[in-house]
Design an enzyme around this catalytic site. Structure first.
Site, PDB file in Angstrom:
ATOM      1  CG  HIS A   1      -8.382   0.824   3.584  1.00 51.34           C
ATOM      2  ND1 HIS A   1      -7.499   1.665   2.943  1.00 51.34           N
ATOM      3  CD2 HIS A   1      -7.632  -0.012   4.331  1.00 51.34           C
ATOM      4  CE1 HIS A   1      -6.275   1.338   3.295  1.00 51.34           C
ATOM      5  NE2 HIS A   1      -6.325   0.334   4.136  1.00 51.34           N
TER       6      HIS A   1
ATOM      7  CD  GLU B   1      -3.004  -1.132   2.213  1.00 54.64           C
ATOM      8  OE1 GLU B   1      -2.902  -0.305   3.147  1.00 54.64           O
ATOM      9  OE2 GLU B   1      -3.857  -2.047   2.220  1.00 54.64           O
TER      10      GLU B   1
END
Length: 201
Positions: free
Chosen positions: A85, A52
């Site tokens: 997310h 990420e």
């Protein structure tokens, strides 16, 4: 870790083991063998932070900064990080883990939290020029979770604990710029606007 001074002290108050026991466990090879054999631990502590931060900081920021400048890039990049997310919403809806309203409230809270965290790690990446800081912060935050402020307010030793929460926030704000001084990290920014480059559309 400075920001998490309160939660770390709360954790030490609520755990039966002493600091020395924690250090012994950290240096015990069997502990790390167990961790490396746990797929969820690997995902949360190694794979997610590394991938990420690589995508949302090391790849995305160098494209945004020449177009927007550092400040807007630090604020825009985390929005993509927060939206990434939202897959948790699909999982929770699919497995009916709560009402639709509570799932979306939880998702909105997580989006806000991850966006603020993303802005912080973007700032770290631009200020230090290195990816190690954001990756380590991401791994640490994944292991700690969101601070249990509600539990701290009801803690039997809250008179000692709550000032630690406040002290952690104050020290974090006071030391943020001094501890991320670019000269400590080689003085080369990760990405900077190129004055000769054409404006992005």
């Amino acid at each position: 870790m400075i920001l998490f001074l309160g939660p770390l002290i709360q954790l030490s108050m609520d755990r039966p083991w002493r600091w020395l026991d924690g250090i012994r466990v950290a240096f015990d090879p069997r502990f790390w063998v167990l961790c490396l054999g746990d797929v969820r631990w690997l995902r949360n502590q190694v794979v997610a932070p590394l991938t990420e931060e690589l995508v949302f900081r090391a790849c995305m920021l160098p494209m945004l900064v020449p177009c927007t400048g550092p400040g807007p890039a630090v604020l825009a990049c985390p929005l993509f990080f927060g939206v990434a997310h939202f897959h948790h919403v699909i999982e929770q809806l699919r497995f009916r883990q709560g009402s639709v309203g509570s799932i979306f409230m939880s998702a909105a809270f997580q989006f806000s939290y991850t966006a603020v965290f993303g802005a912080y790690t973007a700032f770290l990446f631009l200020r230090t020029g290195h990816l190690a800081g954001p990756v380590l912060c991401h791994s640490f935050c994944n292991s700690m979770g969101f601070p249990a402020v509600g539990a701290a307010l009801e803690h039997p030793r809250r008179r000692a604990l709550l000032p630690c929460y406040l002290l952690g926030v104050l020290l974090f704000l006071l030391l943020l710029h001094p501890l991320t001084e670019p000269t400590f990290f080689g003085g080369t920014p990760a990405c900077a606007p190129n004055p000769g480059a054409p404006l992005c559309s």
